[in-house]
Design a protein around this motif. Structure first.
Motif, mmCIF file in Angstrom:
data_model
loop_
_atom_site.group_PDB
_atom_site.id
_atom_site.type_symbol
_atom_site.label_atom_id
_atom_site.label_comp_id
_atom_site.label_asym_id
_atom_site.label_seq_id
_atom_site.Cartn_x
_atom_site.Cartn_y
_atom_site.Cartn_z
ATOM 1 N N MET A 111 43.711 45.552 56.409
ATOM 2 C CA MET A 111 44.136 45.611 55.002
ATOM 3 C C MET A 111 43.101 44.966 54.086
ATOM 4 S SD MET A 111 46.222 46.524 52.696
ATOM 5 C CE MET A 111 47.635 47.083 53.634
ATOM 6 N N SER A 112 42.538 43.832 54.529
ATOM 7 C CA SER A 112 41.537 43.156 53.702
ATOM 8 C C SER A 112 40.311 44.038 53.494
ATOM 9 C CB SER A 112 41.134 41.823 54.331
ATOM 10 O OG SER A 112 40.533 42.013 55.597
ATOM 11 N N THR A 113 39.965 44.831 54.526
ATOM 12 C CA THR A 113 38.818 45.733 54.409
ATOM 13 C C THR A 113 39.078 46.802 53.362
ATOM 14 O OG1 THR A 113 38.275 45.379 56.747
ATOM 15 C CG2 THR A 113 37.307 47.297 55.667
ATOM 16 N N VAL A 114 40.272 47.346 53.358
ATOM 17 C CA VAL A 114 40.628 48.380 52.378
ATOM 18 C C VAL A 114 40.603 47.808 50.961
ATOM 19 C CG1 VAL A 114 42.453 49.934 51.599
ATOM 20 C CG2 VAL A 114 41.957 49.713 54.042
ATOM 21 N N ILE A 115 41.157 46.610 50.792
ATOM 22 C CA ILE A 115 41.198 45.996 49.456
ATOM 23 C C ILE A 115 39.787 45.678 48.972
ATOM 24 C CG2 ILE A 115 41.955 43.967 48.167
ATOM 25 C CD1 ILE A 115 44.460 43.920 49.882
ATOM 26 N N ASN A 116 38.969 45.116 49.855
ATOM 27 C CA ASN A 116 37.590 44.829 49.456
ATOM 28 C C ASN A 116 36.813 46.103 49.169
ATOM 29 O OD1 ASN A 116 37.364 41.911 49.507
ATOM 30 N ND2 ASN A 116 37.656 42.037 51.712
ATOM 31 N N GLY A 117 37.126 47.172 49.909
ATOM 32 C CA GLY A 117 36.501 48.457 49.624
ATOM 33 C C GLY A 117 36.886 48.981 48.255
ATOM 34 N N ALA A 118 38.161 48.795 47.893
ATOM 35 C CA ALA A 118 38.614 49.219 46.558
ATOM 36 C C ALA A 118 37.923 48.409 45.467
ATOM 37 C CB ALA A 118 40.126 49.069 46.456
ATOM 38 N N LEU A 119 37.708 47.121 45.727
ATOM 39 C CA LEU A 119 37.011 46.284 44.749
ATOM 40 C C LEU A 119 35.562 46.732 44.601
ATOM 41 C CD1 LEU A 119 38.384 42.744 45.715
ATOM 42 C CD2 LEU A 119 39.148 44.254 43.878
ATOM 43 N N GLY B 144 26.293 32.321 39.853
ATOM 44 C CA GLY B 144 26.808 30.980 39.601
ATOM 45 C C GLY B 144 28.120 30.730 40.314
ATOM 46 N N ALA B 145 28.928 29.851 39.745
ATOM 47 C CA ALA B 145 30.201 29.488 40.369
ATOM 48 C C ALA B 145 31.146 30.674 40.475
ATOM 49 C CB ALA B 145 30.853 28.367 39.565
ATOM 50 N N LEU B 146 31.036 31.611 39.532
ATOM 51 C CA LEU B 146 31.918 32.773 39.550
ATOM 52 C C LEU B 146 31.690 33.629 40.789
ATOM 53 C CD1 LEU B 146 34.062 34.244 37.839
ATOM 54 C CD2 LEU B 146 32.214 35.565 36.813
ATOM 55 N N GLY B 147 30.439 33.664 41.257
ATOM 56 C CA GLY B 147 30.123 34.502 42.405
ATOM 57 C C GLY B 147 30.731 34.013 43.702
ATOM 58 N N SER B 148 30.991 32.722 43.804
ATOM 59 C CA SER B 148 31.547 32.163 45.037
ATOM 60 C C SER B 148 33.030 31.816 44.924
ATOM 61 C CB SER B 148 30.772 30.898 45.438
ATOM 62 O OG SER B 148 30.807 29.933 44.390
ATOM 63 N N ALA B 149 33.615 31.993 43.760
ATOM 64 C CA ALA B 149 35.026 31.661 43.568
ATOM 65 C C ALA B 149 35.921 32.694 44.250
ATOM 66 C CB ALA B 149 35.353 31.584 42.084
ATOM 67 N N LEU C 34 45.618 36.932 51.571
ATOM 68 C CA LEU C 34 44.240 37.406 51.663
ATOM 69 C C LEU C 34 43.366 36.631 50.690
ATOM 70 C CD1 LEU C 34 44.864 41.262 51.773
ATOM 71 C CD2 LEU C 34 44.431 39.744 53.705
ATOM 72 N N ARG C 35 42.162 36.344 51.112
ATOM 73 C CA ARG C 35 41.204 35.656 50.252
ATOM 74 C C ARG C 35 40.310 36.697 49.587
ATOM 75 N NH1 ARG C 35 41.060 30.814 47.666
ATOM 76 N NH2 ARG C 35 38.922 30.099 47.334
ATOM 77 N N LEU C 36 40.419 36.809 48.269
ATOM 78 C CA LEU C 36 39.649 37.797 47.512
ATOM 79 C C LEU C 36 38.708 37.098 46.552
ATOM 80 C CD1 LEU C 36 42.492 40.325 46.629
ATOM 81 C CD2 LEU C 36 40.932 40.391 48.578
ATOM 82 N N GLY C 37 37.535 37.678 46.384
ATOM 83 C CA GLY C 37 36.559 37.119 45.458
ATOM 84 C C GLY C 37 36.963 37.361 44.016
ATOM 85 N N VAL C 38 36.774 36.355 43.184
ATOM 86 C CA VAL C 38 37.102 36.501 41.759
ATOM 87 C C VAL C 38 36.162 37.499 41.094
ATOM 88 C CG1 VAL C 38 37.171 35.284 39.542
ATOM 89 C CG2 VAL C 38 38.106 34.195 41.588
ATOM 90 N N TYR C 39 34.886 37.438 41.455
ATOM 91 C CA TYR C 39 33.904 38.320 40.802
ATOM 92 C C TYR C 39 34.213 39.804 41.045
ATOM 93 C CZ TYR C 39 29.442 40.283 39.354
ATOM 94 O OH TYR C 39 28.475 41.016 38.733
ATOM 95 N N PRO C 40 34.447 40.245 42.308
ATOM 96 C CA PRO C 40 34.813 41.654 42.502
ATOM 97 C C PRO C 40 36.088 42.047 41.775
ATOM 98 C CG PRO C 40 34.168 40.652 44.591
ATOM 99 C CD PRO C 40 34.282 39.545 43.592
#
Length: 285
Positions: free
Chosen positions: A1-9, A122-127, A134-140
């Motif tokens: 599921m995480s792969t699908v969500i990250n793919g959508a992002l 910056g910080a946004l890229g690693s947040a 699921l752990r999702l990146g803020v930037y994507p």
């Protein structure tokens, strides 16, 4: 599921690659083969702007990158493509933009070198945020939100504003609108400005996710083209859907075969051409 969500992002960014291409084709019936190089130019513009004013947040540089992209598109249309379109031969702008892509690519190599570069987000890229375990990146997430807003804003602009109606009328019957006092050349300049602004902005957003070189344009152009075809020519929401599907196909494929992730995205494109050549949206705007 995480792969699908990250793919959508990831697909949100891919959708932005195709947004400008879909707009130009929908209005002017022109395929801009230099689209990928303008994506890379946007990445370089952001890279140097961040270097000039490192004290400002990197995301803030998106605004001047968009402005520079609009200016470049306006000049491209005014200086070259308006003359090419007047000839009536659809191959003329195609060959012109192909030659322009070669010139831009080699010009970037001469000016910037062939070394890969990236922009530190910056910080946004690693947040990150936790969503349903699921752990999702803020930037994507922000990129996908921006894509939805841009696609929705463009759709509203074309459907609900006076200039949007002029754009659609010019796309359908450029000779007729001349009788109403509309200059198609002026409309095309503004449309190309918006298209290249979207391309440059997508390039800058990409530069904060991965490395880029002057040779990255061909791959980005291929993605943009696939996004537009999968979504359906003339459909902006379809292009966003096409981008999401490509992103999902790439990351799911990469999960099973780490060396062939992009291959599955390209296979999805071929499958769409075979099973539904009109695209997801069937040509609807």
């Amino acid at each position: 599921m995480s792969t699908v969500i990250n793919g959508a992002l990831l697909g949100g960014l891919y959708g932005l690659f195709g947004l400008g291409l879909a707009l130009v084709f929908g209005v002017m019936r022109v395929v801009n083969l230099a689209h990928g190089e303008f994506i890379v130019l946007g990445a370089y513009a952001g890279f140097f702007l961040v270097g000039l004013v490192p004290q400002l947040p990197p995301w803030l540089m998106l605004l001047p990158v968009l402005a520079l992209g609009y200016g470049a598109g306006w000049l491209l249309q005014a200086g070259l493509l308006n003359r090419a379109v007047k000839g009536g031969d659809p191959l003329t702008p195609l060959m012109l933009t192909f030659g322009l892509s070669v010139v831009l690519r080699n010009g970037m190599v001469a000016l910037f070198g062939a070394d890969s570069k990236a922009v530190d987000a910056g910080a946004l890229g690693s947040a990150g945020v936790d969503v349903m375990g699921l752990r999702l990146g803020v930037y994507p997430l922000l990129v996908l939100l921006l894509a939805v807003l841009l696609f929705g804003g463009l759709q509203w602009w074309l459907k609900r504003t006076e200039f949007g109606r002029i754009v659609r009328a010019t796309a359908d019957a450029p000779e007729v609108v001349r009788l109403m006092g509309v200059a198609p050349d002026r409309v095309f300049r503004r449309v190309m400005g918006l298209a290249i602004a979207c391309a440059a902005g997508a390039g800058y957003l990409l530069a904060q996710r991965t490395l880029f070189t002057p040779f990255s344009g061909a791959e980005r152009m291929l993605i943009a083209f696939e996004v537009v075809i999968i979504g359906g020519l003339g459909s902006f929401w379809g292009a966003l859907g096409g981008g999401v599907l490509l992103g999902i196909a790439q990351l799911v494929g990469q999960k099973f075969d780490s060396n062939a992730g992009p291959l599955y995205a390209h296979l999805l494109f071929v499958l769409t051409l075979v099973l539904r050549p009109q695209g997801l949206a069937g040509g609807r705007r």
